[in-house]
Motif scaffolding. Structure first.
Motif, short mmCIF file in Angstrom:
data_model
loop_
_atom_site.label_atom_id
_atom_site.label_comp_id
_atom_site.label_asym_id
_atom_site.label_seq_id
_atom_site.Cartn_x
_atom_site.Cartn_y
_atom_site.Cartn_z
N GLU A 159 0.92 -1.02 0.03
CA GLU A 159 -0.05 0.09 -0.16
C GLU A 159 0.69 1.24 -0.04
N ALA A 160 2.19 0.97 0.41
CA ALA A 160 2.87 2.53 0.60
C ALA A 160 3.41 2.83 -1.13
N VAL A 161 3.24 1.76 -1.93
CA VAL A 161 3.61 2.00 -3.20
C VAL A 161 2.41 2.58 -3.92
N PRO A 162 2.55 3.53 -4.84
CA PRO A 162 1.60 4.10 -5.67
C PRO A 162 0.42 2.94 -6.16
N CYS A 163 0.91 2.05 -6.77
CA CYS A 163 0.19 1.01 -7.40
C CYS A 163 -0.46 0.28 -6.59
N GLY A 164 -0.04 0.06 -5.35
CA GLY A 164 -0.71 -0.55 -4.11
C GLY A 164 -1.74 0.34 -3.61
N ALA A 165 -1.44 1.56 -3.46
CA ALA A 165 -2.45 2.52 -3.01
C ALA A 165 -3.69 2.40 -4.13
N ALA A 166 -3.32 2.69 -5.33
CA ALA A 166 -4.30 2.55 -6.10
C ALA A 166 -5.35 1.18 -6.37
N ALA A 167 -4.36 0.25 -6.14
CA ALA A 167 -5.06 -1.18 -6.14
C ALA A 167 -6.31 -1.26 -5.03
#
Length: 269
Positions: A159-167
């Motif tokens: 989640e700390a990574v942009p693709c994780g937050a977007a997911a």
């Protein structure tokens, strides 16, 4: 005799005009804009430029770096590609960098709030998620709801990574619960799990799936429209090559760069 003298004078005038014309062409060449991909008035930029960029920019920025070097002979662009959160941490800990291109304003804000940016950031592209699956989509995955099946192995970014937050945003919008078997630190790592056959699916950016189209298929899903990421770019306060940093950013914002980024699957800001 008069005819010979007249001819000689005419030839001298032609030569003089030609020499003057050559001088004018040289001056015009030096004033070509950086975005044209030709040597420009900014060709006085020298040395190296270090760019910290989100992993999802790897293919596009590698191309832009080569084009920039061609337009500025003698300049070397060095990239550090990784998850935006990791890059922000490295910058704030003193890692030498001239430019930061993040896959999320949130991660860039970490650098800005620490006082390590120079000037305002600019959003240059947007990106959207897809579900990456093995070629042929053997599991028949059609949307996020399918990722909840107990027999499916799914990879997500942390989640700390942009693709994780977007997911996370997209999954919540779909009203489903996805339990990943792994959380990766950047989008390339999540995608590699699918390419290696270690998982059945991964939520990755459209651009990354497109770059790996020979190995994976991309499944579009409507909730991705609720989780589109802005990509900002900024020069850094402690840049060793401030002029080079600004010139590279201007190139990223040019029409030539926009063509490369659009072909890679990025959206206009």
């Amino acid at each position: 005799m008069r005819t010979l003298r007249t001819l000689a004078a005419g030839l001298a005038a032609v030569v003089a005009f030609g020499l003057a014309g050559c001088g004018g062409d040289k001056s015009d060449t030096n004033n070509v804009s950086p975005g044209s991909g030709t040597a420009s008035s900014a060709s006085n930029i020298t040395g190296g430029i270090t760019v910290f960029a989100a992993a999802s920019l790897t293919e596009s920025f590698t191309t832009l770096g080569k084009q920039f070097e061609t337009a500025h002979p003698g300049v070397k662009v060095t990239f550090n590609f990784a998850g935006s959160s990791a890059l922000a941490t490295q910058i704030n800990e003193g890692a030498p960098a001239d430019v930061f291109a993040s896959a999320s304003p949130k991660n860039l804000a970490v650098v800005v709030d620490a006082g390590n940016s120079a000037g305002q950031s600019t959003t240059f592209v947007k990106n959207q998620l897809v579900i990456a699956v093995a070629k042929g989509n053997p599991k028949g995955i059609a949307g996020l709801a399918d990722l909840t099946k107990p027999d499916l192995k799914v990879a997500l970014c942390a989640e700390a990574v942009p693709c994780g937050a977007a997911a996370k945003t997209a999954i919540e919008a779909a009203g489903v619960k996805v339990t990943p078997v792994t959380l990766e630190q950047d989008v390339k790592a999540a995608l590699s799990k699918v390419k290696l056959g270690e998982v059945d699916a991964a939520l990755v950016y459209r651009t990354d799936a497109k770059a790996s189209a020979a190995d994976v298929d991309a499944v579009e899903f409507p909730e991705s429209a609720k989780a589109i990421n802005d990509y900002p770019i900024v020069a850094l306060k402690n840049a060793k090559n401030a002029a080079g940093a600004q010139a590279f950013i201007e190139y990223v914002l040019s029409a030539d760069a926009a063509k490369v980024l659009t072909e890679a699957g990025f959206q206009a800001p």
